[in-house]
Design a protein around this motif. Structure first.
Motif, PDB file in Angstrom:
ATOM      1  N   ALA A 182      -0.672   2.703 -17.281  1.00 43.19           N
ATOM      2  CA  ALA A 182      -0.004   2.795 -15.978  1.00 43.19           C
ATOM      3  C   ALA A 182      -0.280   1.548 -15.136  1.00 43.19           C
ATOM      4  O   ALA A 182       0.630   1.000 -14.496  1.00 43.19           O
ATOM      5  CB  ALA A 182      -0.470   4.048 -15.261  1.00 43.19           C
ATOM      6  N   GLU A 183      -1.500   1.081 -15.165  1.00 40.59           N
ATOM      7  CA  GLU A 183      -1.835  -0.047 -14.294  1.00 40.59           C
ATOM      8  C   GLU A 183      -1.216  -1.354 -14.802  1.00 40.59           C
ATOM      9  O   GLU A 183      -0.524  -2.049 -14.066  1.00 40.59           O
ATOM     10  CB  GLU A 183      -3.356  -0.190 -14.201  1.00 40.59           C
ATOM     11  CG  GLU A 183      -3.761  -1.253 -13.194  1.00 40.59           C
ATOM     12  CD  GLU A 183      -5.279  -1.402 -13.062  1.00 40.59           C
ATOM     13  OE1 GLU A 183      -6.010  -0.435 -13.353  1.00 40.59           O
ATOM     14  OE2 GLU A 183      -5.704  -2.497 -12.666  1.00 40.59           O
ATOM     15  N   SER A 184      -1.420  -1.636 -16.084  1.00 38.52           N
ATOM     16  CA  SER A 184      -0.945  -2.933 -16.588  1.00 38.52           C
ATOM     17  C   SER A 184       0.578  -3.018 -16.628  1.00 38.52           C
ATOM     18  O   SER A 184       1.148  -4.109 -16.581  1.00 38.52           O
ATOM     19  CB  SER A 184      -1.513  -3.193 -17.977  1.00 38.52           C
ATOM     20  OG  SER A 184      -1.142  -2.152 -18.840  1.00 38.52           O
ATOM     21  N   SER A 185       1.248  -1.860 -16.714  1.00 44.59           N
ATOM     22  CA  SER A 185       2.709  -1.928 -16.854  1.00 44.59           C
ATOM     23  C   SER A 185       3.433  -1.774 -15.518  1.00 44.59           C
ATOM     24  O   SER A 185       4.653  -1.909 -15.456  1.00 44.59           O
ATOM     25  CB  SER A 185       3.194  -0.838 -17.814  1.00 44.59           C
ATOM     26  OG  SER A 185       2.878   0.434 -17.293  1.00 44.59           O
ATOM     27  N   ALA A 186       2.684  -1.503 -14.448  1.00 48.77           N
ATOM     28  CA  ALA A 186       3.344  -1.276 -13.147  1.00 48.77           C
ATOM     29  C   ALA A 186       3.897  -2.587 -12.596  1.00 48.77           C
ATOM     30  O   ALA A 186       3.265  -3.632 -12.698  1.00 48.77           O
ATOM     31  CB  ALA A 186       2.361  -0.662 -12.165  1.00 48.77           C
ATOM     32  N   ALA A 187       5.096  -2.508 -12.016  1.00 50.52           N
ATOM     33  CA  ALA A 187       5.681  -3.673 -11.329  1.00 50.52           C
ATOM     34  C   ALA A 187       6.131  -3.186  -9.959  1.00 50.52           C
ATOM     35  O   ALA A 187       6.824  -2.176  -9.872  1.00 50.52           O
ATOM     36  CB  ALA A 187       6.859  -4.219 -12.119  1.00 50.52           C
ATOM     37  N   LEU A 188       5.713  -3.881  -8.922  1.00 55.53           N
ATOM     38  CA  LEU A 188       6.095  -3.446  -7.582  1.00 55.53           C
ATOM     39  C   LEU A 188       7.296  -4.271  -7.105  1.00 55.53           C
ATOM     40  O   LEU A 188       7.270  -5.490  -7.151  1.00 55.53           O
ATOM     41  CB  LEU A 188       4.912  -3.622  -6.637  1.00 55.53           C
ATOM     42  CG  LEU A 188       4.995  -2.653  -5.462  1.00 55.53           C
ATOM     43  CD1 LEU A 188       3.664  -1.972  -5.246  1.00 55.53           C
ATOM     44  CD2 LEU A 188       5.462  -3.345  -4.226  1.00 55.53           C
ATOM     45  N   SER A 216       0.820  -1.237   0.000  1.00 57.94           N
ATOM     46  CA  SER A 216       0.000   0.000   0.000  1.00 57.94           C
ATOM     47  C   SER A 216       0.840   1.267   0.000  1.00 57.94           C
ATOM     48  O   SER A 216       0.578   2.178  -0.773  1.00 57.94           O
ATOM     49  CB  SER A 216      -0.921   0.048   1.219  1.00 57.94           C
ATOM     50  OG  SER A 216      -1.517  -1.175   1.400  1.00 57.94           O
ATOM     51  N   ARG A 217       1.877   1.314   0.881  1.00 62.52           N
ATOM     52  CA  ARG A 217       2.643   2.545   0.985  1.00 62.52           C
ATOM     53  C   ARG A 217       3.335   2.869  -0.345  1.00 62.52           C
ATOM     54  O   ARG A 217       3.289   3.998  -0.833  1.00 62.52           O
ATOM     55  CB  ARG A 217       3.674   2.447   2.115  1.00 62.52           C
ATOM     56  CG  ARG A 217       4.316   3.794   2.455  1.00 62.52           C
ATOM     57  CD  ARG A 217       5.590   3.615   3.241  1.00 62.52           C
ATOM     58  NE  ARG A 217       6.452   2.577   2.699  1.00 62.52           N
ATOM     59  CZ  ARG A 217       7.247   2.720   1.644  1.00 62.52           C
ATOM     60  NH1 ARG A 217       7.294   3.860   1.025  1.00 62.52           N
ATOM     61  NH2 ARG A 217       7.988   1.714   1.221  1.00 62.52           N
ATOM     62  N   ALA A 218       3.925   1.828  -0.940  1.00 66.91           N
ATOM     63  CA  ALA A 218       4.615   2.036  -2.223  1.00 66.91           C
ATOM     64  C   ALA A 218       3.625   2.512  -3.284  1.00 66.91           C
ATOM     65  O   ALA A 218       3.927   3.401  -4.088  1.00 66.91           O
ATOM     66  CB  ALA A 218       5.286   0.747  -2.662  1.00 66.91           C
TER      67      ALA A 218
END
Ligand SMILES: Cc1ncc(COP(=O)(O)O)c(C=O)c1O
Length: 459
Positions: A109-115, A36-38
């Motif tokens: 932005a959503e599909s390419s995000a990697a945490l 969540s924080r990230a």
């Protein structure tokens, strides 16, 4: 007494259960809300608009001190929110920074995000003992099969920190196989060529290799004795002029590196799948992520592949595992719909830019552009124009000997033709930068072309 013992035992067990519960809850590893924080930080940065003329990043200056990410403005924009356009600011049409694809990735932005967690792949190696993600290799093979731009069967795949590192690895590997007694292998490329080939060869200054310049000049010279080992770099589509190139040299003494950095449907018709011994590709021009420093090679010969791998191992022990995760995520977005979204977006953007540029320069007799005949594209399934990354502009007036200078005086910074082994009468203008840079370039070009009319009237 027995009752007391029972009470103590119950108390110990209760405390133990409580402690384990607390530890479990606080453990960042197992608490499923640790992302969540990230996520909040990333979305905070994304929500800073910078008036559409800049970006705020999670690793921007001041962020670590607890400040809101601040705007990093596009060239010629300034102010806290990048809303002020600087007057008289020179346009940057120099480097091939592929920001034309940024709007696509903002939409994804959503599909390419990697945490990335703090414990993501800390090891030097993957589970199979290599430096390469197997999942990434699989998606790269899939990418070539959906685009149809390269054959990957019977090829080793090798990763590098950008195709820049792979280029050095390939030149090294091919110069090692030099069995000729006639001195070092000669590195050649036909003019105009991408300057990096020359710069690397001269900088690394290997006893096994010498940069020799233009491949056509070599072919027609008496030094072309069919025994001296030569390595030709074939850049197709070419940087700077966007043309599909073929090897100039052949014979048992010739080895070839095919630089396919620009062989993607944004820039060129995909005419045939590349089926070469050694081909290089760059993420910078595939998805636009030049800053991620990732490229790959397709290599037929096992010894050449092993020597390239040794070079990569000794210079960097492979590519950052975090980068490999990021690239995997990006390429998964690309292949998910067969590349439909990204290649249409990128091609349409460049098509519009070329239409605008052609319109402006059609009013000029002073400057001319490269011309390339349309060809059938197996990806878009139609005959289409080339929409190269760069305008290769010729200054036609005999008095305009140094074309770069003519543009520089008009506040347009391009790249001098001489850098590409060509003549001073050429300048390269980058068309793949941000929309702001392109719009600014067109404004300045219009002014330059308008001057011709004024000059004609004053004669
Ligand atoms: C022809 C060519 N090859 C290779 C590269 C370098 O690519 P990378 O960013 O993957 O190192 C470029 C960059 O502009 C290029 O134009």
């Amino acid at each position: 007494m027995e009752k007391k013992l029972l009470l103590i035992t119950v108390s110990i067990i209760t405390n133990l259960v409580f402690t384990i519960h607390i530890l479990y809850r606080n453990s960042t590893t197992w608490n499923p809300t640790w992302t969540s924080r990230a996520a909040i930080e990333a979305e905070d940065a994304a929500s800073v608009s910078c008036s559409g003329h800049g970006r705020a990043y999670v690793d921007g200056i001041g962020v670590l001190g607890g400040k809101q990410p601040s705007c990093e403005c596009n060239n010629c924009y300034t102010g806290k929110d990048c809303s002020i356009l600087l007057s008289d600011c020179p346009v940057n049409a120099n480097s091939g920074d592929p920001l034309f694809l940024e709007p696509f990735w903002m939409r994804q932005a959503e599909s390419s995000a990697a945490l990335v967690s703090g414990w993501h792949r800390m090891s030097y190696i993957y589970q199979d003992g290599t430096y390469m993600s197997e999942a990434l290799e699989t998606v790269i093979r899939k990418l070539h099969s959906v685009v149809g731009n390269a054959v990957t069967d019977n090829r080793f795949v090798i990763f590098g920190s950008g195709s820049t590192q792979l280029l050095a690895a390939a030149v090294h590997a091919l110069s090692l196989t030099n069995s000729s007694s006639s001195g070092p292998a000669r590195l050649l490329a036909s003019v105009p060529y991408y300057a990096m080939y020359k710069e690397q060869a001269e900088f690394f200054d290997s006893v096994h290799l010498k940069f020799e310049g233009d491949a056509f000049a070599w072919k027609n010279s008496e030094r072309n004795d069919n025994t001296t080992q030569v390595i030709e770099v074939v850049t197709s589509p070419n940087n700077p002029d966007g043309k599909l190139k073929r090897a100039v040299l052949d014979g048992p003494n010739v080895k070839t590196i095919h630089d396919y950095a620009y062989y993607w449907p944004y820039f060129s018709p995909i005419t045939v799948p590349a089926d070469e011994d050694l081909s290089l590709f760059s993420l910078s021009k595939t998805t636009g992520h030049a800053g991620s420093r990732f490229g790959w090679g397709l290599v037929k010969d096992k010894t050449v592949y092993e020597n390239m791998k040794r070079y990569i191992t000794l210079s960097s022990m492979g590519v950052s595992r975090t980068t490999q995760l990021h690239v995997l995520q990006l390429l998964n977005v690309v292949v998910r719909d067969g590349g439909d979204n990204i290649f249409h977006f990128g091609h349409e953007t460049l098509k519009k830019r070329w239409e605008t540029l052609n319109k402006v320069l059609s009013l000029s007799t002073r400057f001319s552009l490269q011309k390339i005949k349309p060809e059938y594209c197996n990806y878009f399934k139609k005959v289409r124009d080339f929409t190269p990354s760069y305008a290769w502009v010729k200054c036609e007036r005999p008095g305009d000997a140094n074309c770069y200078e003519i543009f520089r005086e008009a506040k347009i910074t391009g790249r001098d033709g001489k850098v590409f082994g060509s003549e001073e009468s050429f300048v390269r203008l980058s068309l793949i930068r941000s929309q702001d840079d392109f719009d600014h370039l067109i404004d300045m070009l219009k002014k330059l072309v308008l001057q011709e009319g004024v000059e004609a009237h004053s004669i």
